[in-house]
Design a protein around this motif. Structure first.
Motif, PDB file in Angstrom:
ATOM      1  N   MET A   1       9.038   0.716  -3.948  1.00 42.66           N
ATOM      2  CA  MET A   1       8.849   2.043  -3.341  1.00 42.66           C
ATOM      3  C   MET A   1       7.396   2.239  -2.955  1.00 42.66           C
ATOM      4  N   LYS A   2       7.192   3.130  -1.980  1.00 36.97           N
ATOM      5  CA  LYS A   2       5.841   3.371  -1.466  1.00 36.97           C
ATOM      6  C   LYS A   2       5.316   4.717  -1.952  1.00 36.97           C
ATOM      7  N   TYR A   3       4.064   4.966  -1.651  1.00 42.91           N
ATOM      8  CA  TYR A   3       3.474   6.306  -1.754  1.00 42.91           C
ATOM      9  C   TYR A   3       2.598   6.445  -0.516  1.00 42.91           C
ATOM     10  N   SER A   4       2.134   7.658  -0.255  1.00 42.94           N
ATOM     11  CA  SER A   4       1.441   7.873   1.020  1.00 42.94           C
ATOM     12  C   SER A   4       0.214   6.978   1.176  1.00 42.94           C
ATOM     13  N   SER A   5       0.118   6.384   2.361  1.00 46.33           N
ATOM     14  CA  SER A   5      -0.981   5.471   2.705  1.00 46.33           C
ATOM     15  C   SER A   5      -2.355   6.107   2.471  1.00 46.33           C
TER      16      SER A   5
ATOM     17  N   ASP B   1      -5.268   3.242  14.347  1.00 45.23           N
ATOM     18  CA  ASP B   1      -5.095   1.796  14.416  1.00 45.23           C
ATOM     19  C   ASP B   1      -3.846   1.439  13.591  1.00 45.23           C
ATOM     20  N   TRP B   2      -2.743   1.184  14.289  1.00 46.95           N
ATOM     21  CA  TRP B   2      -1.478   0.969  13.572  1.00 46.95           C
ATOM     22  C   TRP B   2      -1.460  -0.337  12.793  1.00 46.95           C
ATOM     23  N   GLU B   3      -2.285  -1.292  13.242  1.00 51.05           N
ATOM     24  CA  GLU B   3      -2.381  -2.546  12.455  1.00 51.05           C
ATOM     25  C   GLU B   3      -2.921  -2.246  11.065  1.00 51.05           C
ATOM     26  N   GLU B   4      -3.959  -1.383  11.039  1.00 57.71           N
ATOM     27  CA  GLU B   4      -4.549  -0.999   9.742  1.00 57.71           C
ATOM     28  C   GLU B   4      -3.493  -0.289   8.882  1.00 57.71           C
ATOM     29  N   PHE B   5      -2.724   0.603   9.507  1.00 60.05           N
ATOM     30  CA  PHE B   5      -1.686   1.346   8.768  1.00 60.05           C
ATOM     31  C   PHE B   5      -0.698   0.373   8.109  1.00 60.05           C
ATOM     32  N   PHE B   6      -0.206  -0.586   8.896  1.00 62.67           N
ATOM     33  CA  PHE B   6       0.797  -1.497   8.326  1.00 62.67           C
ATOM     34  C   PHE B   6       0.180  -2.422   7.265  1.00 62.67           C
ATOM     35  N   GLU B   7      -1.097  -2.746   7.431  1.00 63.31           N
ATOM     36  CA  GLU B   7      -1.789  -3.533   6.379  1.00 63.31           C
ATOM     37  C   GLU B   7      -1.847  -2.742   5.074  1.00 63.31           C
ATOM     38  N   VAL B   8      -2.149  -1.441   5.189  1.00 60.94           N
ATOM     39  CA  VAL B   8      -2.206  -0.592   3.979  1.00 60.94           C
ATOM     40  C   VAL B   8      -0.817  -0.548   3.338  1.00 60.94           C
ATOM     41  N   LEU B   9       0.229  -0.426   4.191  1.00 64.03           N
ATOM     42  CA  LEU B   9       1.598  -0.402   3.644  1.00 64.03           C
ATOM     43  C   LEU B   9       1.963  -1.725   2.966  1.00 64.03           C
ATOM     44  N   ARG B  10       1.377  -2.810   3.460  1.00 61.60           N
ATOM     45  CA  ARG B  10       1.654  -4.115   2.842  1.00 61.60           C
ATOM     46  C   ARG B  10       0.870  -4.308   1.551  1.00 61.60           C
ATOM     47  N   GLY B  11       0.053  -3.321   1.185  1.00 61.16           N
ATOM     48  CA  GLY B  11      -0.688  -3.408  -0.083  1.00 61.16           C
ATOM     49  C   GLY B  11      -2.125  -3.855   0.089  1.00 61.16           C
ATOM     50  N   ASN B  12      -2.578  -3.926   1.355  1.00 60.05           N
ATOM     51  CA  ASN B  12      -3.914  -4.485   1.576  1.00 60.05           C
ATOM     52  C   ASN B  12      -4.959  -3.451   1.996  1.00 60.05           C
ATOM     53  N   GLY B  13      -4.745  -2.192   1.626  1.00 60.93           N
ATOM     54  CA  GLY B  13      -5.751  -1.165   1.919  1.00 60.93           C
ATOM     55  C   GLY B  13      -6.901  -1.275   0.931  1.00 60.93           C
ATOM     56  N   PRO B  14      -7.976  -0.472   1.187  1.00 62.31           N
ATOM     57  CA  PRO B  14      -9.162  -0.590   0.336  1.00 62.31           C
ATOM     58  C   PRO B  14      -8.901  -0.319  -1.148  1.00 62.31           C
ATOM     59  N   MET B  15      -7.915   0.550  -1.484  1.00 59.02           N
ATOM     60  CA  MET B  15      -7.755   0.944  -2.893  1.00 59.02           C
ATOM     61  C   MET B  15      -6.347   0.692  -3.437  1.00 59.02           C
ATOM     62  N   ASN B  16      -5.496  -0.043  -2.710  1.00 60.47           N
ATOM     63  CA  ASN B  16      -4.105  -0.208  -3.180  1.00 60.47           C
ATOM     64  C   ASN B  16      -4.047  -0.746  -4.600  1.00 60.47           C
ATOM     65  N   LYS B  17      -4.821  -1.788  -4.857  1.00 60.09           N
ATOM     66  CA  LYS B  17      -4.702  -2.448  -6.167  1.00 60.09           C
ATOM     67  C   LYS B  17      -5.156  -1.518  -7.283  1.00 60.09           C
TER      68      LYS B  17
END
Ligand code: BYC
Length: 329
Positions: free
Chosen positions: A121-125, A279-295
């Protein structure tokens, strides 16, 4: 178990001819503006979509406490600290109403939490971006809560009773959150040069992530068509994004701040602003777990859950004892 509950409903919407008699009657109730209550018959897809959306919304409220909680010990005055604590507590309350609403659909809070923790499950990007300065707390209230209100006010009219009622209460509190954020921004822009610069920097960093909160552009939205037919969503992602820009651009002007978009311009013909897409590429990267603070964000939730195991076990043991005692009496 959870995977079966939330399996995507896909982009297509069933036509009337494809619906069973039960499904057609259900759609009639939705079209007539009736509320659907937990014990009413509902199509499996409706239930799954609600569990996915309400569950992810609940997770967002809970994870959303982290970026702001980060500033409680560093708030610039006692009053600001008290306000921020109240806001962060409100977010916890929102999460709890929403978990309760999801539970009426036959999924437990533990199952939803496990699904968040193992990435199903996700939470807001938006909460995968860091809060670097005090002005970020202003920007979150102003922009992030502003975007949340834009999304949630229409959801007060959604078709599922428990979700729509939770939204009514949540929206009242979100309005206070948005006002307190704008108030912080007002103080910052009327302060020193360094404070003004901090406010502008916060707007620069939070503008596009706030636009992403509304979800992918309509052409890439998987669930919108069916969710709108079921009134689980009342507007498309792009409609709400446009409304948000129209509302926020004059507020930025009032603050004397510049939205970081060279294409932002009032368009008389359409009666709204022209603006750049995030930048939708950035959005999908964040959804894939690769945003600055996901971990960090997910790590903090898993740690809190693990460290709270003894509290849950204690509560359960006590509840079991009480149930046994009551049964014996
Ligand atoms: N972030 O088909 P789409 C708050 C996912 S908290 C992450 O358009 P849908 C606050 C989407 O889930 C604000 N994921 O989806 C708290 C789907 O993936 P799955 C939270 C996103 O559901 C503390 C895929 O992308 N608000 O207010 O029709 C402090 C395709 O998208 C995002 C809510 O949750 C995103 N931004 O529309 C301050 C409101 N966007 O699930 C503030 C209720 C999309 O198939 N939710 N995805 O794996 C909604 O209104 C809708 O779920 C959304 C997305 C508009 C967010």
């Amino acid at each position: 178990m959870y995977a079966q509950m939330v399996k995507s409903t896909g982009k297509s919407v069933k036509s009337r001819d494809e619906m069973s008699a039960k499904e057609a009657r259900f759609q009639d109730r939705i079209d007539a503006g009736e509320k659907i209550e937990p014990k009413d018959w509902m199509p499996e897809g409706y239930r799954k979509t609600l569990i996915r959306q309400i569950g992810q919304h609940a997770h967002s409220e809970i994870v959303g406490q982290l970026p702001e909680g980060n500033w409680i010990t560093r708030a610039p005055s006692l009053a600001r600290k008290a306000i921020l604590i109240a806001k962060v507590q409100d977010e916890a309350g929102h999460g709890l109403y929403l978990y309760c609403a999801a539970e009426t659909l036959g999924v437990s809070r533990d199952e939803l939490t496990e699904a968040l923790h193992d990435g199903r499950m996700k939470y807001s990007s938006i909460f995968n971006y860091p809060t670097l300065t005090w002005a970020d707390i202003g920007a979150i209230g102003w922009l992030v809560d502003g975007a949340a209100i834009m999304n949630q006010v229409p959801l007060q009219r959604c078709s599922f009773g428990p979700y729509s009622r939770a939204m009514i209460r949540i929206c009242k509190e979100e309005s206070f959150h948005q006002r307190q954020g704008f108030d912080i921004m007002m103080k910052m822009v009327n302060g020193t040069e360094a404070q003004r610069a901090m406010a502008q920097d916060a707007l620069n960093r939070f503008w596009y992530p706030s636009l992403m909160m509304f979800g992918p552009s309509d052409k890439d939205s998987v669930h919108s068509a069916q969710s709108m037919a079921w009134k689980i969503k009342m507007n498309t992602n792009d409609e709400l994004r446009r409304k948000f820009v129209d509302q926020t651009a004059p507020q930025a002007e009032y603050l004397g701040l510049t939205i970081p978009d060279k294409n932002l311009k009032w368009n008389d013909k359409k009666g709204g602003y022209d603006f750049s897409e995030p930048d939708w590429e950035e959005f999908f990267e964040v959804l894939r777990g690769n945003g600055p603070m996901n971990k960090e964000r997910l790590g903090a939730r898993v740690k809190a859950w693990d460290e709270g195991a003894w509290v849950r076990e204690g509560l359960m043991a006590n509840a079991e004892k009480r149930t046994a005692r009551m049964a014996a009496e």
